[in-house]
Design a protein around this motif. Structure first.
Motif, PDB file in Angstrom:
ATOM      1  N   HIS A 245      36.612  -2.012  -4.367  1.00  0.00           N
ATOM      2  CA  HIS A 245      36.158  -1.948  -5.491  1.00  0.00           C
ATOM      3  C   HIS A 245      35.049  -2.901  -5.944  1.00  0.00           C
ATOM      4  CE1 HIS A 245      40.456  -0.364  -5.403  1.00  0.00           C
ATOM      5  NE2 HIS A 245      40.011   0.330  -6.479  1.00  0.00           N
ATOM      6  N   GLN A 286      41.553  -7.713  -9.810  1.00  0.00           N
ATOM      7  CA  GLN A 286      41.572  -6.233  -9.459  1.00  0.00           C
ATOM      8  C   GLN A 286      41.490  -5.479 -10.580  1.00  0.00           C
ATOM      9  OE1 GLN A 286      40.960  -4.475  -6.986  1.00  0.00           O
ATOM     10  NE2 GLN A 286      41.447  -2.475  -7.686  1.00  0.00           N
ATOM     11  N   ALA A 287      41.992  -5.918 -11.860  1.00  0.00           N
ATOM     12  CA  ALA A 287      42.102  -5.095 -13.097  1.00  0.00           C
ATOM     13  C   ALA A 287      40.687  -5.238 -13.830  1.00  0.00           C
ATOM     14  CB  ALA A 287      43.114  -5.872 -14.115  1.00  0.00           C
ATOM     15  N   GLU A 288      40.072  -6.245 -13.527  1.00  0.00           N
ATOM     16  CA  GLU A 288      38.706  -6.195 -14.009  1.00  0.00           C
ATOM     17  C   GLU A 288      37.653  -5.374 -13.356  1.00  0.00           C
ATOM     18  OE1 GLU A 288      35.444  -7.390 -16.337  1.00  0.00           O
ATOM     19  OE2 GLU A 288      37.554  -7.600 -16.724  1.00  0.00           O
ATOM     20  N   ALA A 290      38.672  -2.755 -11.615  1.00  0.00           N
ATOM     21  CA  ALA A 290      38.896  -1.304 -12.337  1.00  0.00           C
ATOM     22  C   ALA A 290      38.403  -1.189 -13.515  1.00  0.00           C
ATOM     23  CB  ALA A 290      40.486  -1.264 -12.638  1.00  0.00           C
ATOM     24  N   ARG A 291      38.149  -1.702 -14.588  1.00  0.00           N
ATOM     25  CA  ARG A 291      37.517  -1.646 -15.730  1.00  0.00           C
ATOM     26  C   ARG A 291      36.123  -1.517 -15.794  1.00  0.00           C
ATOM     27  NH1 ARG A 291      41.548  -5.519 -17.559  1.00  0.00           N
ATOM     28  NH2 ARG A 291      40.119  -7.292 -17.374  1.00  0.00           N
ATOM     29  N   GLU A 292      35.404  -2.284 -14.870  1.00  0.00           N
ATOM     30  CA  GLU A 292      33.935  -2.145 -14.737  1.00  0.00           C
ATOM     31  C   GLU A 292      33.746  -0.741 -13.886  1.00  0.00           C
ATOM     32  OE1 GLU A 292      32.146  -5.576 -12.779  1.00  0.00           O
ATOM     33  OE2 GLU A 292      33.697  -6.936 -13.709  1.00  0.00           O
ATOM     34  N   ALA A 294      35.372   1.807 -14.128  1.00  0.00           N
ATOM     35  CA  ALA A 294      35.332   2.989 -15.131  1.00  0.00           C
ATOM     36  C   ALA A 294      34.043   3.358 -15.951  1.00  0.00           C
ATOM     37  CB  ALA A 294      36.647   2.644 -16.030  1.00  0.00           C
ATOM     38  N   GLY A 295      33.258   2.192 -15.981  1.00  0.00           N
ATOM     39  CA  GLY A 295      32.255   2.270 -17.098  1.00  0.00           C
ATOM     40  C   GLY A 295      30.804   2.190 -15.952  1.00  0.00           C
ATOM     41  N   GLU A 296      31.096   2.474 -14.791  1.00  0.00           N
ATOM     42  CA  GLU A 296      29.812   2.464 -13.974  1.00  0.00           C
ATOM     43  C   GLU A 296      29.573   3.782 -13.561  1.00  0.00           C
ATOM     44  OE1 GLU A 296      26.634   2.136 -12.358  1.00  0.00           O
ATOM     45  OE2 GLU A 296      27.358  -0.038 -12.930  1.00  0.00           O
TER      46      GLU A 296
END
Length: 402
Positions: A245, A286-288, A290-292, A294-296
């Protein structure tokens, strides 16, 4: 050369030119070299090469412990006794189908008698028997006659090392396919060696980006920038690895499209970390990521593992695949490692491996377009207890108005 490591390759006065007079072509017997031949091998070595010589200690190691074949050519001397007239040594790259002509030389009194050609044919046959699909070598740039002889034998030039030999002479890299003709498109991905032990992922991404955009700058600074952006902070030991990721985000940040195929339960690489505190840090990173993602918009996430057919199709469409593998096949270390896939054929997956294990006598020539059997590649493309599988397909974006 004292230890027989990287830098020693087929060089001056190694292979006799074809077409020597029949009267000078003696009866030749080819056999495996043994420890009893070391004195004769050293005599040929010292008479044939001024620089980068193989030492007695290295001959002993190569004859007893290396994954190699060393053959000698024997013929009758003036007194009727058998003498060693030449030798050749080929090394095999463990876990791949790549062979490397490490050295070949003929005794001065027997040059031009066809011995070099017989030895070359023998190591090529040995390489085929070992299921190698490609054999490689290097020659000095100041020995064009030697390079021409190899070209006559079917070798092609594919690169150059600047100031490679002990006396700073360049080396010409050459190779010959021992199987069917390989797809020339595999040459379009330039090779980049990782500059630090933990930057295989950034080096792999730089190779992909440079193939898609040749004007893009490369270097250790960019390598470290990508590592900082994509690292998981911690690993089992040492610096953190680059997660699928994180690498996807680093590629998107540089304007490249990414199709990320990743599967396997849990957070990547967390299984190998024992400390609860370190596990929590990796989970937070990893959570961060995943958030990025989702918006890329430049990243497409697919939780289905990429197949070899997917990889072959992507290459045909101009995408560059980055594959996460377990390094066990290369160095018996269960570590995550990134490679670049440059071609797929019926027998092998051809990869660029950014890590050059110089402690094991490797050189960059050993890590470029490594042919890995398809079955072995599929086995090594799973990491950890969770069976993590990750492939990034990197693509260039269409320019405005195109």
């Amino acid at each position: 050369m004292d230890d027989g490591g990287a830098g020693r390759y087929a060089a001056g006065a190694a292979v006799a030119a074809p077409g020597a007079p029949a009267a000078r072509r003696p009866a030749i017997a080819i056999r495996d070299a043994t420890l009893a031949d070391i004195d004769a091998l050293l005599a040929i070595e010292n008479a044939s090469f001024v620089h980068d010589r193989i030492s007695r200690r290295s001959f002993r190691h190569l004859l007893t412990r290396a994954h190699a074949d060393t053959v000698i050519a024997e013929t009758a001397g003036a007194d009727g006794r058998m003498v060693v007239a030449g030798y050749a040594m080929v090394l095999y790259n463990t876990g791949t189908r790549l062979a490397r002509l490490y050295s070949i030389a003929t005794a001065p009194g027997w040059r031009g008698a066809g011995i070099g050609g017989r030895l070359l044919a023998e190591v090529e046959a040995r390489s085929r028997a070992a299921e190698a699909t490609t054999i490689r070598l290097e020659v000095r740039a100041d020995a064009p006659d030697v390079a021409a002889i190899y070209e006559h034998a079917g070798y092609r030039r594919f690169g150059r090392y600047v100031a490679y030999y002990e006396d700073a002479v360049d080396a010409i890299r050459m190779e010959k396919s021992l199987a069917r003709r390989l797809d020339p498109s595999r040459d379009r991905v330039p090779y980049v060696e990782q500059s630090l032990p933990f930057t295989c992922g950034p080096a792999a991404l730089i190779m992909a980006m440079h193939a898609l955009d040749p004007e893009r700058a490369t270097g250790p600074e960019e390598e470290l920038r990508i590592w900082r952006e994509s690292t998981t902070i911690f690993m089992t030991s040492g610096h953190g690895g680059c997660s699928p990721h994180g690498l996807a985000l680093a590629a998107a940040a540089r304007g490249f499209g990414v199709r990320l195929h990743v599967t396997g339960q849990g957070v990547p690489f967390v299984d190998g970390v024992r400390s609860p505190e370190k596990k929590r840090v990796i989970e937070m990173v990893q959570a961060e990521f995943a958030r990025e993602i989702a918006g890329e918009p430049l990243i497409t996430l697919d939780e289905r593992p990429a197949t070899l057919d997917d990889i072959a199709t992507a290459l045909g469409q101009g995408e560059i695949p980055l594959q996460l593998v377990s390094s066990w096949r290369f160095d018996r270390q269960k570590a995550p490692h990134w490679v670049v896939v440059v071609a797929v054929d019926d027998a092998c997956v051809h990869i660029h491996d950014p890590f050059v294990d110089r402690d094991e006598g490797r050189a960059p020539i050993d890590c470029i377009r490594i042919p890995v059997p398809r079955r072995d590649f599929e086995r090594m493309s799973r990491y950890g207890r969770a069976g993590l599988r990750a492939t990034l397909f990197i693509s260039s974006l269409p320019t405005p108005g195109s």
